[in-house]
Write an enzyme that holds these catalytic residues in place. Structure first.
Site, PDB file in Angstrom:
ATOM      1  N   ASP A  34       0.874  -1.188   0.000  1.00  0.00           N
ATOM      2  CA  ASP A  34       0.000   0.000   0.000  1.00  0.00           C
ATOM      3  C   ASP A  34       0.902   1.226   0.000  1.00  0.00           C
ATOM      4  OD1 ASP A  34      -2.207   1.890   0.491  1.00  0.00           O
ATOM      5  OD2 ASP A  34      -3.318   0.123   1.124  1.00  0.00           O
ATOM      6  N   ILE A  35       0.302   2.427  -0.064  1.00  0.00           N
ATOM      7  CA  ILE A  35       1.130   3.634  -0.080  1.00  0.00           C
ATOM      8  C   ILE A  35       1.542   4.082   1.322  1.00  0.00           C
ATOM      9  CG2 ILE A  35       0.455   4.627  -2.309  1.00  0.00           C
ATOM     10  CD1 ILE A  35      -1.669   6.260  -0.810  1.00  0.00           C
ATOM     11  N   TYR A 137     -15.603   7.021 -12.252  1.00  0.00           N
ATOM     12  CA  TYR A 137     -15.376   5.677 -11.692  1.00  0.00           C
ATOM     13  C   TYR A 137     -15.916   4.609 -12.654  1.00  0.00           C
ATOM     14  CZ  TYR A 137     -15.767   2.024  -8.028  1.00  0.00           C
ATOM     15  OH  TYR A 137     -15.677   0.874  -7.261  1.00  0.00           O
TER      16      TYR A 137
HETATM   17  C1  AKB Z   1     -18.691   2.740  -4.400  1.00  0.00           C
HETATM   18  O1  AKB Z   1     -19.747   3.062  -3.837  1.00  0.00           O
HETATM   19  O2  AKB Z   1     -18.015   3.521  -5.086  1.00  0.00           O
HETATM   20  C2  AKB Z   1     -18.240   1.301  -4.293  1.00  0.00           C
HETATM   21  C3  AKB Z   1     -18.737   0.488  -5.430  1.00  0.00           C
HETATM   22  C4  AKB Z   1     -20.134   0.018  -5.473  1.00  0.00           C
HETATM   23  O3  AKB Z   1     -17.989   0.196  -6.321  1.00  0.00           O
HETATM   24  N1  AKB Z   1     -18.659   0.762  -3.048  1.00  0.00           N
END
Ligand code: AKB
Length: 311
Positions: A34-35, A137
């Protein structure tokens, strides 16, 4: 899988996965990275996944045969800093895949329900479906799934992954996710018998208790490769719930528990772009996945464990 290097080993999944894998494969055969340095027993190295050279050196020095690449920014954090999220989530993944290619390692990295978007079918979301996420994401997760499949097809790297729901555990807190409310609610139930939810009433998302998530990783990585028609990444599912379902489950054990709402528009928008529930039949068919914990069993265990942890 005999000698495993974990990146992001002090995060929510990593800290429990490290202990779980050490109990199966032996302490010396699981190298945490880990960092920062945390409190734990067994081999551990500081590694920043954006430093490809260091990651390669550590994997080689320990002669590992598997990488479990967990280091990543979660959904809400990635929305706050999208450029940094790209660097860590995509740069780190590419570095880890390259190490797996160069050293001929087996490879696991998690995808997420965040890999789906508003145009994905919302209920019982199929394994193979439309994936047009609207978050950084989600973009990272879809690109990551494709990149892992590419490394399998093009270079023969044994890449495998699951699309994790929101993960709930009492050991290490999550940081910067949209589903974090479903962990906070249990801490607040024990501490204050009350919780203010940042996700609105009626917002369903898939959730899973950490023991099922850990079990899924080991089961998938040990699965017979000839049975896998999919690789990156499998839908897995356990619980589809909205905040009021958690509140009702908690009330059966703490009747005075109260919940109200103060919705965070950023995380609410992310939550609304994700499925209500997902279909995990491919994982069940191809490698036998089945979750053990439903909402009630998880709630009982979380409250018991947190009561001890929080005194
Ligand atoms: C998030 O909420 O970003 C994570 C996921 C569902 O990938 N827990």
């Amino acid at each position: 899988m005999k000698k495993i290097l974990i990146t992001g080993a002090l995060g929510q999944i990593g800290s429990e996965l490290m202990t779980h894998l050490r109990s199966i494969y032996g302490t010396d055969n699981v190298i945490g990275t880990d960092i920062r340095k945390g409190e734990q027993d067994g081999p551990f190295e500081i590694v920043d996944v954006t430093d490809a050279k260091r990651l390669h050196e550590v994997a080689k020095a320990y002669n590992v045969d598997t990488i479990m690449h967990l280091a990543a920014l979660l959904s809400a954090k990635a929305e706050e800093m999208p450029q940094k999220a790209w660097d860590i989530n995509m740069g780190g993944l590419m570095n880890a895949l390259e190490v797996a290619r160069e050293l001929e390692l087996q490879f696991f990295t998690p995808s997420s329900i965040g890999a789906f978007g508003p145009s994905t079918p919302k209920n019982n979301t199929p394994q193979d479906t439309l994936q047009r996420p609207t978050t950084m994401y989600g973009v990272n997760k879809v690109a990551g799934e494709l990149l892992c499949d590419y490394y399998y097809d093009r270079f023969g790297v044994d890449t495998r992954g699951v699309r994790f729901p929101g993960l709930i555990s009492y050991v290490a807190p999550p940081g910067g996710g949209t589903t974090d409310y479903a962990v906070e609610i249990y801490y607040e139930a024990i501490k204050n018998k009350a919780y203010t939810s940042f996700i609105g009433e009626g917002t369903y998302m898939d959730m899973m208790y950490m023991p099922d998530a850990l079990h899924s990783i080991v089961q998938l990585m040990e699965a017979d490769a000839s049975k896998l028609q999919h690789r990156n990444a499998f839908n897995i599912a356990a619980i589809s719930a909205a905040p009021e379902d958690f509140a009702a489950a908690i009330k059966t054990y703490i009747p005075e528990f109260q919940m109200d709402y103060q919705v965070d528009p950023v995380r609410q928008k992310i939550a609304e772009s994700w499925p209500n529930s997902i279909d995990a039949s491919a994982a069940q068919k191809e490698w036998g996945f089945k979750a053990e914990y439903n909402l009630d069993a998880m709630t009982k265990d979380m409250l018991d464990k947190l009561a001890v942890k929080l005194g």
